[in-house]
Design a protein around this motif. Structure first.
Motif, mmCIF file in Angstrom:
data_model
loop_
_atom_site.group_PDB
_atom_site.id
_atom_site.type_symbol
_atom_site.label_atom_id
_atom_site.label_comp_id
_atom_site.label_asym_id
_atom_site.label_seq_id
_atom_site.Cartn_x
_atom_site.Cartn_y
_atom_site.Cartn_z
ATOM 1 N N ILE A 1 -4.134 10.195 -7.125
ATOM 2 C CA ILE A 1 -3.052 9.230 -6.917
ATOM 3 C C ILE A 1 -3.294 8.032 -7.823
ATOM 4 O O ILE A 1 -4.439 7.608 -8.015
ATOM 5 C CB ILE A 1 -2.959 8.811 -5.437
ATOM 6 C CG1 ILE A 1 -1.722 7.947 -5.182
ATOM 7 C CG2 ILE A 1 -4.232 8.101 -4.982
ATOM 8 C CD1 ILE A 1 -1.471 7.665 -3.690
ATOM 9 N N SER A 2 -2.224 7.502 -8.386
ATOM 10 C CA SER A 2 -2.330 6.321 -9.234
ATOM 11 C C SER A 2 -1.011 5.559 -9.168
ATOM 12 O O SER A 2 -0.028 6.054 -8.623
ATOM 13 C CB SER A 2 -2.665 6.702 -10.678
ATOM 14 O OG SER A 2 -1.625 7.497 -11.235
ATOM 15 N N ARG A 3 -1.034 4.357 -9.745
ATOM 16 C CA ARG A 3 0.176 3.543 -9.735
ATOM 17 C C ARG A 3 0.241 2.684 -10.986
ATOM 18 O O ARG A 3 -0.799 2.315 -11.550
ATOM 19 C CB ARG A 3 0.236 2.674 -8.480
ATOM 20 C CG ARG A 3 -0.842 1.606 -8.387
ATOM 21 C CD ARG A 3 -0.912 1.007 -6.980
ATOM 22 N NE ARG A 3 0.314 0.302 -6.629
ATOM 23 C CZ ARG A 3 0.640 -0.051 -5.381
ATOM 24 N NH1 ARG A 3 -0.170 0.255 -4.381
ATOM 25 N NH2 ARG A 3 1.766 -0.707 -5.143
ATOM 26 N N ASP A 4 1.454 2.340 -11.371
ATOM 27 C CA ASP A 4 1.698 1.419 -12.476
ATOM 28 C C ASP A 4 2.542 0.280 -11.903
ATOM 29 O O ASP A 4 3.767 0.419 -11.752
ATOM 30 C CB ASP A 4 2.423 2.129 -13.615
ATOM 31 C CG ASP A 4 2.587 1.256 -14.840
ATOM 32 O OD1 ASP A 4 2.567 0.016 -14.701
ATOM 33 O OD2 ASP A 4 2.763 1.800 -15.933
ATOM 34 N N THR B 1 5.996 2.117 -10.204
ATOM 35 C CA THR B 1 5.963 3.571 -10.077
ATOM 36 C C THR B 1 4.630 4.057 -9.519
ATOM 37 O O THR B 1 3.569 3.587 -9.923
ATOM 38 C CB THR B 1 6.238 4.247 -11.429
ATOM 39 O OG1 THR B 1 7.474 3.759 -11.953
ATOM 40 C CG2 THR B 1 6.330 5.754 -11.274
ATOM 41 N N LEU B 2 4.733 5.011 -8.607
ATOM 42 C CA LEU B 2 3.580 5.689 -8.020
ATOM 43 C C LEU B 2 3.525 7.105 -8.583
ATOM 44 O O LEU B 2 4.563 7.722 -8.819
ATOM 45 C CB LEU B 2 3.747 5.729 -6.498
ATOM 46 C CG LEU B 2 2.693 6.448 -5.682
ATOM 47 C CD1 LEU B 2 1.406 5.635 -5.648
ATOM 48 C CD2 LEU B 2 3.202 6.706 -4.266
ATOM 49 N N PHE B 3 2.295 7.624 -8.761
ATOM 50 C CA PHE B 3 2.130 8.956 -9.315
ATOM 51 C C PHE B 3 1.218 9.797 -8.431
ATOM 52 O O PHE B 3 0.384 9.275 -7.695
ATOM 53 C CB PHE B 3 1.507 8.882 -10.713
ATOM 54 C CG PHE B 3 2.298 8.079 -11.690
ATOM 55 C CD1 PHE B 3 1.919 6.780 -11.996
ATOM 56 C CD2 PHE B 3 3.411 8.609 -12.309
ATOM 57 C CE1 PHE B 3 2.638 6.020 -12.896
ATOM 58 C CE2 PHE B 3 4.147 7.861 -13.211
ATOM 59 C CZ PHE B 3 3.763 6.560 -13.507
ATOM 60 N N LEU B 4 1.385 11.112 -8.558
ATOM 61 C CA LEU B 4 0.445 12.058 -7.960
ATOM 62 C C LEU B 4 0.227 13.177 -8.970
ATOM 63 O O LEU B 4 1.127 13.989 -9.207
ATOM 64 C CB LEU B 4 0.965 12.620 -6.641
ATOM 65 C CG LEU B 4 -0.014 13.532 -5.905
ATOM 66 C CD1 LEU B 4 -1.222 12.734 -5.396
ATOM 67 C CD2 LEU B 4 0.662 14.267 -4.740
ATOM 68 N N GLN B 5 -0.949 13.200 -9.559
ATOM 69 C CA GLN B 5 -1.331 14.281 -10.471
ATOM 70 C C GLN B 5 -1.959 15.393 -9.645
ATOM 71 O O GLN B 5 -2.960 15.163 -8.955
ATOM 72 C CB GLN B 5 -2.315 13.770 -11.521
ATOM 73 C CG GLN B 5 -2.805 14.844 -12.470
ATOM 74 C CD GLN B 5 -1.710 15.379 -13.362
ATOM 75 O OE1 GLN B 5 -0.896 14.625 -13.892
ATOM 76 N NE2 GLN B 5 -1.675 16.701 -13.544
ATOM 77 N N ILE C 1 0.868 -1.168 0.000
ATOM 78 C CA ILE C 1 0.000 0.000 0.000
ATOM 79 C C ILE C 1 0.912 1.228 0.000
ATOM 80 O O ILE C 1 1.866 1.312 0.770
ATOM 81 C CB ILE C 1 -0.915 -0.001 1.234
ATOM 82 C CG1 ILE C 1 -1.874 -1.191 1.186
ATOM 83 C CG2 ILE C 1 -1.673 1.311 1.344
ATOM 84 C CD1 ILE C 1 -2.685 -1.386 2.449
ATOM 85 N N MET C 2 0.596 2.193 -0.853
ATOM 86 C CA MET C 2 1.465 3.352 -1.035
ATOM 87 C C MET C 2 0.726 4.642 -0.656
ATOM 88 O O MET C 2 -0.510 4.686 -0.663
ATOM 89 C CB MET C 2 1.912 3.451 -2.493
ATOM 90 C CG MET C 2 2.667 2.249 -3.013
ATOM 91 S SD MET C 2 4.260 2.017 -2.219
ATOM 92 C CE MET C 2 5.118 3.513 -2.730
ATOM 93 N N SER D 1 -4.483 1.585 -2.848
ATOM 94 C CA SER D 1 -4.414 0.163 -2.550
ATOM 95 C C SER D 1 -3.389 -0.536 -3.440
ATOM 96 O O SER D 1 -2.875 0.039 -4.396
ATOM 97 C CB SER D 1 -5.792 -0.475 -2.749
ATOM 98 O OG SER D 1 -6.166 -0.407 -4.121
ATOM 99 N N ARG D 2 -3.140 -1.788 -3.134
ATOM 100 C CA ARG D 2 -2.135 -2.546 -3.886
ATOM 101 C C ARG D 2 -2.495 -2.656 -5.363
ATOM 102 O O ARG D 2 -1.636 -2.554 -6.233
ATOM 103 C CB ARG D 2 -1.985 -3.947 -3.291
ATOM 104 C CG ARG D 2 -1.444 -3.969 -1.884
ATOM 105 C CD ARG D 2 -1.312 -5.402 -1.383
ATOM 106 N NE ARG D 2 -0.819 -5.458 -0.023
ATOM 107 C CZ ARG D 2 -1.594 -5.466 1.044
ATOM 108 N NH1 ARG D 2 -2.905 -5.440 0.915
ATOM 109 N NH2 ARG D 2 -1.059 -5.527 2.249
ATOM 110 N N SER D 3 -3.766 -2.857 -5.642
ATOM 111 C CA SER D 3 -4.216 -3.012 -7.035
ATOM 112 C C SER D 3 -4.360 -1.672 -7.755
ATOM 113 O O SER D 3 -4.379 -1.621 -8.978
ATOM 114 C CB SER D 3 -5.560 -3.728 -7.066
ATOM 115 O OG SER D 3 -6.561 -2.894 -6.505
ATOM 116 N N GLY D 4 -4.506 -0.616 -6.972
ATOM 117 C CA GLY D 4 -4.761 0.701 -7.547
ATOM 118 C C GLY D 4 -6.227 1.044 -7.644
ATOM 119 O O GLY D 4 -6.582 2.168 -8.011
ATOM 120 N N LEU D 5 -7.093 0.102 -7.304
ATOM 121 C CA LEU D 5 -8.526 0.333 -7.447
ATOM 122 C C LEU D 5 -9.093 1.166 -6.295
ATOM 123 O O LEU D 5 -10.152 1.784 -6.431
ATOM 124 C CB LEU D 5 -9.256 -1.004 -7.535
ATOM 125 C CG LEU D 5 -8.941 -1.839 -8.779
ATOM 126 C CD1 LEU D 5 -9.699 -3.154 -8.722
ATOM 127 C CD2 LEU D 5 -9.264 -1.073 -10.047
#
Length: 125
Positions: A70-73, A78-82, A33-34, A52-56
């Motif tokens: 917030i999103s992740r790939d 990689t974690l993102f913050l737009q 979890i990020m 969450s771990r899945s990004g959902l």
């Protein structure tokens, strides 16, 4: 051990946008979890968002809700913050964080075990 490296900070005018990235290594990224936190001069570190771990699943602090995403790939670790509609109050050092545990909606710094070095975001005209 987990290594987190943020990038993408900088100077932006009020109303502008920035996208932060956090590259993770040392542990399976999809197992963690990020979160994002920020710290302005003279203030405590503040929760921004978690994913969450899945990004959902995502959860945001009240001050950024509706403006930040917030999103992740997981394929790219990689974690993102737009960040959109940035305001002067958003000026801070932004930190990427990872949990070693399993606490959802975690907003406390103590819930996170690993931290990046931070990236400066300055919103000013």
């Amino acid at each position: 051990q987990v290594q987190l490296v943020e990038s993408g900070g900088g100077l932006v005018q009020p109303g502008g946008s920035l996208r932060l990235s956090c590259a993770a290594s040392g542990r399976t990224f999809s197992s963690m979890i990020m979160g994002w936190f920020r710290q302005a001069p003279g203030k405590e570190r503040e929760f921004v968002a978690t994913i969450s771990r899945s990004g959902l699943g995502t959860y945001y602090g009240d001050s950024v809700k509706g403006r930040f995403t917030i999103s992740r790939d997981n394929a790219k670790n990689t974690l993102f913050l737009q960040m959109n509609s940035l305001q002067s109050e958003d000026t801070a050092v932004y930190f990427c964080a990872a949990q070693g545990g399993d606490t959802w909606n975690a907003v406390r710094t103590n819930d996170y075990n690993y931290w990046g070095q931070g990236t400066q975001v300055t919103v000013s005209s």
